[in-house]
Design an enzyme around this catalytic site. Structure first.
Site, short mmCIF file in Angstrom:
data_model
loop_
_atom_site.label_atom_id
_atom_site.label_comp_id
_atom_site.label_asym_id
_atom_site.label_seq_id
_atom_site.Cartn_x
_atom_site.Cartn_y
_atom_site.Cartn_z
CB CYS A 96 -0.93 -0.01 1.21
SG CYS A 96 -2.10 -1.39 1.18
CB THR A 97 4.04 2.12 1.70
OG1 THR A 97 3.46 2.05 3.00
CG2 THR A 97 5.04 3.28 1.65
#
Length: 208
Positions: A96-97
């Site tokens: 997600c980062t």
């Protein structure tokens, strides 16, 4: 043929469905554990209906959610410019980062194309704020704590992690045109190269 996406609105509000499926709380994410060999049959037997992906050409489901700053974001207020909504499982996790930072690095390009960008997950506003600050994300993150929006868009579905089945947000992205219709949907997104595919789709949308 019914696909294996279960609409768990009842579960996310009550914590239990007919048939006794437990709701397990873990960290920032809410995952409903599926204790049967055939989870889809279990949910069908329990009378829980399933939602599906919204396909290109269909109207994007209406939504009103607060972002990380507490500001209400309403889809109907965004008409007139393309909207990019990406669903992701959890703040400040590796995949997600990387995805968020890829959109961050292309944000100026998307903005010049008139795109309004929003990330969506079940995390709290406080978690979103920390995530944005840590990685200097220039776009809002919407708080979908009860997964209502994710369910509408078909992003909240059965996942299989190392043989363990559970319900959660599937990484996915919707490009919505200026009139509020879905122009493109990416299901089960692979992070690497996704930002480029989105940019190309926006350019294609402009040329139509």
């Amino acid at each position: 043929m019914i696909e294996s996406l279960v609409n768990l609105a009842a579960l996310s509000r009550t914590g239990q469905a007919a048939g006794g499926v437990p709701k397990a709380m873990g960290g920032h994410d809410t995952i409903v554990q599926v204790p049967t060999a055939d989870p889809i049959s279990h949910f069908l037997a329990a009378g829980i209906l399933m939602a599906d992906w919204i396909e290109p050409g269909q109207a994007a489901p209406a939504f009103t959610l607060k972002d990380d700053s507490g500001t209400k974001v309403k889809l109907s207020d965004l008409k007139g410019n393309p909207v990019l909504v990406y669903f992701y499982p959890r703040d400040d996790t590796p995949g997600c980062t990387r995805e968020a930072c890829a959109f961050r690095d292309r944000y100026d390009e998307l903005k010049k194309l008139g795109v309004q960008l929003f990330g969506v997950s079940g995390d709290t506003a406080e978690s979103h704020q920390k995530f944005r600050e840590k990685f200097s994300l220039p776009f809002p993150l919407l708080v979908d704590s009860d997964h209502a929006m994710s369910e509408k868009y078909g992003a909240y579905r059965e996942k299989n992690m190392y043989g363990k089945k559970s319900m959660g947000i599937q990484r996915s992205t919707y490009l919505i045109d200026a009139q509020g219709k879905v122009a493109k949907v990416w299901k089960r997104v692979t992070v690497d190269g996704h930002d480029q595919k989105v940019i190309e789709a926006v350019h294609q949308l402009e040329s139509e």
